[in-house]
Design an enzyme around this catalytic site. Structure first.
Site, short mmCIF file in Angstrom:
data_model
loop_
_atom_site.label_atom_id
_atom_site.label_comp_id
_atom_site.label_asym_id
_atom_site.label_seq_id
_atom_site.Cartn_x
_atom_site.Cartn_y
_atom_site.Cartn_z
N CYS A 246 -40.08 33.11 -50.89
CA CYS A 246 -38.86 32.49 -50.35
C CYS A 246 -39.06 30.99 -50.31
O CYS A 246 -40.18 30.52 -50.10
CB CYS A 246 -38.62 32.95 -48.92
SG CYS A 246 -37.71 34.46 -48.87
N GLU A 280 -40.18 34.75 -57.06
CA GLU A 280 -39.64 36.11 -56.92
C GLU A 280 -38.13 36.06 -57.11
O GLU A 280 -37.47 35.12 -56.70
CB GLU A 280 -40.00 36.61 -55.51
CG GLU A 280 -39.87 38.09 -55.34
CD GLU A 280 -40.37 38.56 -53.98
OE1 GLU A 280 -39.61 39.29 -53.31
OE2 GLU A 280 -41.49 38.18 -53.58
#
Length: 380
Positions: A246, A280
């Site tokens: 994140c 990601e």
């Protein structure tokens, strides 16, 4: 149509309503989603802001599901209006997307106080149930504990002896410091950071098990302490070579080059590990824009300076950027041609300059000489 903060009327979908006062049974506020804009701008509005002449038929949810036209239409309109805002949920199927939007459709916390800033939130975050009735939360900017009332925060600040994130300072350059926080050693801090970040990230999965993550918290430091400007998280052991899970720059610090700094920092850690990395997926709209800008600048800088041929593998080894990310970036810039069964990079200096100009400035530089860090596996 609803009157927005720019004074103009924009199309909205009414999602929810709530009573404003118990005394007047007809006094309601309405929670609306502006179909031209990202969900972060959803808000409660008063009846007088709505143009009731422009109401279109209320579509029953079940009917909408069969044709799914309501959802498709607004998403299609939105994509046409603002193509830079890639939504970040392309990888969710229609049912998961509907479930996500249903569960998170109304922002629960409207504003937070963090350090010297009061910040309007963007999205729903699943705070514990006892915070359901709070419109505003007060965060300790150092340990990230959150409270319902200002007096609680003031009492807490008198006792809290932290002046920086709990963890090792691994980088310091001028007034900027980066701290590495181990989720296993600082569980509560890691969870609080996730609650806070979810208020500004639509499709962040909230991991209550923060043990598996390292958090890299960027701070601006002064004589009062180290104030968080943003962070990225990273799995300790990623099977898919993810070097970032994140990433978030807090709203008061956005558009100052910190997002690009965090991205560059994640790649510097990958270089020290001797690995290639990739973020990601799915990326948020703003995350994708930052990454595209970063990849473009780094790759074009090398292509400009490099004499002779260079392969995607060599670019990957030099930058720690995954080959697939290099390929998609160069393809989107139309710098790759397919000749005789292989991809060839075409680096016309004028074209490179044009793309570099379009990519904008590079943000803050990471001074690698100021990074003192050992990869996680070596620590354990």
């Amino acid at each position: 149509m609803c009157r927005w903060r720019d004074g103009k009327y924009h199309p909205v979908k009414v999602i929810e309503r709530r009573k404003v006062s118990a005394s007047d049974p007809n006094d309601y506020e309405y929670y609306v989603h502006y179909t031209e804009f990202n969900r972060r701008l959803d808000e409660w509005v008063k009846l007088e802001q709505l143009d009731l002449e422009s109401v279109e038929a209320v579509v029953d949810e079940k009917v909408e599901e069969k044709g799914a036209t309501g959802l498709k239409m607004t998403r299609h309109q939105k994509r046409k209006i603002d193509e830079t805002h890639v939504e970040g949920h392309e990888e969710l199927d229609a049912a998961s997307l509907r479930e996500h939007e249903e569960f998170t459709k109304v922002k629960n916390i409207a504003t937070i106080e963090l350090g010297r800033y009061e910040i309007e939130t963007w999205y729903f975050s699943p705070f514990p149930p006892e915070y359901n009735d709070c419109l505003k939360l007060y965060f300790c900017e150092f340990c990230l504990n959150f409270m319902k009332r200002k007096e609680q925060l003031q009492r807490h600040m008198r006792k809290c002896d932290l002046k920086h994130p709990p963890g090792d300072e691994i980088y310091r350059s001028g007034t900027l410091s980066m701290f590495e926080v181990d989720g296993k050693k600082n569980k509560v801090y890691g969870q609080n950071l996730c609650y806070l970040a979810k208020l500004f990230l639509d499709h962040k999965t909230l991991y209550y098990d923060v043990d598996l993550f390292l958090f890299y918290v960027l701070c601006e430091c002064d004589d009062r302490g180290c104030h968080m400007v943003g962070y990225f998280s990273k799995e300790k052991h990623s099977e898919e070579s993810y070097n970032l899970a994140c990433i978030l720059t807090l709203p008061p610090y956005q558009r100052k080059g910190y997002g690009k700094f965090l991205i560059a920092f994640s790649y510097e850690l990958s270089k020290k590990e001797g690995k290639v990395g990739t973020p990601e997926r799915p990326l948020s709209d703003l995350g994708l824009l930052s990454y595209r800008g970063y990849w473009t600048r780094v790759l074009l800088d090398i292509l400009k300076k490099h004499k002779g041929n260079i392969s995607i593998k060599e670019l990957s080894d030099m930058t720690a950027i995954k080959a697939e990310d290099i390929l998609t970036t160069l393809q989107s810039l139309e710098l790759i041609q397919y000749r005789k069964g292989q991809h060839v990079i075409c680096a016309d200096p004028k074209v490179l300059d044009r793309h570099l100009k379009a990519a904008g400035r590079g943000g803050l530089e990471v001074d690698v000489s100021k990074l003192i860090w050992t990869p996680y596996k070596e620590q354990s």
